[in-house]
Motif scaffolding. Structure first.
Motif, PDB file in Angstrom:
ATOM      1  N   ASP A  48       0.838  -1.209   0.000  1.00  0.00           N
ATOM      2  CA  ASP A  48       0.000   0.000   0.000  1.00  0.00           C
ATOM      3  C   ASP A  48       0.869   1.253   0.000  1.00  0.00           C
ATOM      4  O   ASP A  48       0.599   2.212  -0.729  1.00  0.00           O
ATOM      5  N   ALA A  49       1.923   1.240   0.828  1.00  0.00           N
ATOM      6  CA  ALA A  49       2.806   2.404   0.905  1.00  0.00           C
ATOM      7  C   ALA A  49       3.504   2.655  -0.434  1.00  0.00           C
ATOM      8  O   ALA A  49       3.663   3.811  -0.845  1.00  0.00           O
ATOM      9  N   ALA A  50       3.902   1.599  -1.116  1.00  0.00           N
ATOM     10  CA  ALA A  50       4.560   1.751  -2.419  1.00  0.00           C
ATOM     11  C   ALA A  50       3.610   2.369  -3.445  1.00  0.00           C
ATOM     12  O   ALA A  50       4.016   3.230  -4.240  1.00  0.00           O
ATOM     13  N   LEU A  51       2.348   1.976  -3.419  1.00  0.00           N
ATOM     14  CA  LEU A  51       1.369   2.579  -4.323  1.00  0.00           C
ATOM     15  C   LEU A  51       1.140   4.049  -3.996  1.00  0.00           C
ATOM     16  O   LEU A  51       1.075   4.896  -4.886  1.00  0.00           O
ATOM     17  N   VAL A  52       1.044   4.364  -2.710  1.00  0.00           N
ATOM     18  CA  VAL A  52       0.816   5.747  -2.295  1.00  0.00           C
ATOM     19  C   VAL A  52       1.982   6.631  -2.722  1.00  0.00           C
ATOM     20  O   VAL A  52       1.787   7.702  -3.316  1.00  0.00           O
ATOM     21  N   ILE A  53       3.218   6.197  -2.456  1.00  0.00           N
ATOM     22  CA  ILE A  53       4.361   7.043  -2.800  1.00  0.00           C
ATOM     23  C   ILE A  53       4.489   7.179  -4.313  1.00  0.00           C
ATOM     24  O   ILE A  53       4.870   8.245  -4.811  1.00  0.00           O
ATOM     25  N   THR A  54       4.132   6.153  -5.058  1.00  0.00           N
ATOM     26  CA  THR A  54       4.161   6.246  -6.520  1.00  0.00           C
ATOM     27  C   THR A  54       3.219   7.341  -6.999  1.00  0.00           C
ATOM     28  O   THR A  54       3.576   8.155  -7.854  1.00  0.00           O
ATOM     29  N   GLU A  55       2.023   7.388  -6.440  1.00  0.00           N
ATOM     30  CA  GLU A  55       1.053   8.412  -6.843  1.00  0.00           C
ATOM     31  C   GLU A  55       1.504   9.810  -6.425  1.00  0.00           C
ATOM     32  O   GLU A  55       1.351  10.766  -7.190  1.00  0.00           O
ATOM     33  N   LEU A  56       2.066   9.945  -5.224  1.00  0.00           N
ATOM     34  CA  LEU A  56       2.523  11.251  -4.775  1.00  0.00           C
ATOM     35  C   LEU A  56       3.694  11.755  -5.626  1.00  0.00           C
ATOM     36  O   LEU A  56       3.747  12.934  -5.984  1.00  0.00           O
TER      37      LEU A  56
END
Length: 137
Positions: A48-56
């Motif tokens: 989940d964190a990897a997806l969030v940082i990718t979007e940011l």
């Protein structure tokens, strides 16, 4: 590009890295997030964190002004991980809910909103940090 681990008076260190404002920086940011979460024993939150940082990071790549951004991963409390991207643009992002045909761009903050417990923007005189927080064990 260097990774910085900042000691805190108590608790967990923070991790940060300055990188180019380029699409390939999302991969570098994911590695930083994986490293931090693994060090903190939060492996179950890595995807989940990897997806969030990718979007940011993608948002900053599309909308920031200068050539670099800074990715920050911290533990503001024992129960939270905060992922942030700092850039020099003062424009605050917003969640797009409009329908634009087949255009799949511009809806990353919907994903951030769905995967985080809360997210927001800290504005500075010179720019901003967009962040998302995930609860952890």
């Amino acid at each position: 590009m260097s990774v910085t681990a900042t000691p805190r008076p108590k608790g967990h260190p923070g991790y940060s890295q300055t990188m180019r404002r380029a699409p390939e920086s999302a991969g570098v940011a994911r590695k930083l997030v994986r490293t931090a979460l693994a060090a903190w024993g939060q492996e179950d939150r890595i995807e989940d964190a990897a997806l969030v940082i990718t979007e940011l990071v993608s948002n900053a790549v599309d909308h920031a002004r200068l050539e670099s951004i800074r990715v920050v991963v911290t533990r503001p409390s024992e129960k939270l991980v905060r992922l942030g991207v700092v850039d020099r643009s003062r424009n605050v992002p917003y969640v797009r809910t409009d329908s634009n045909g087949d255009n799949t761009r511009g809806r990353g903050l919907l994903l951030v909103d769905a995967l985080t417990d809360r997210w927001g923007t800290d504005r500075y005189r010179w720019g901003k940090q967009v962040w998302g927080e995930l609860k952890c064990d």
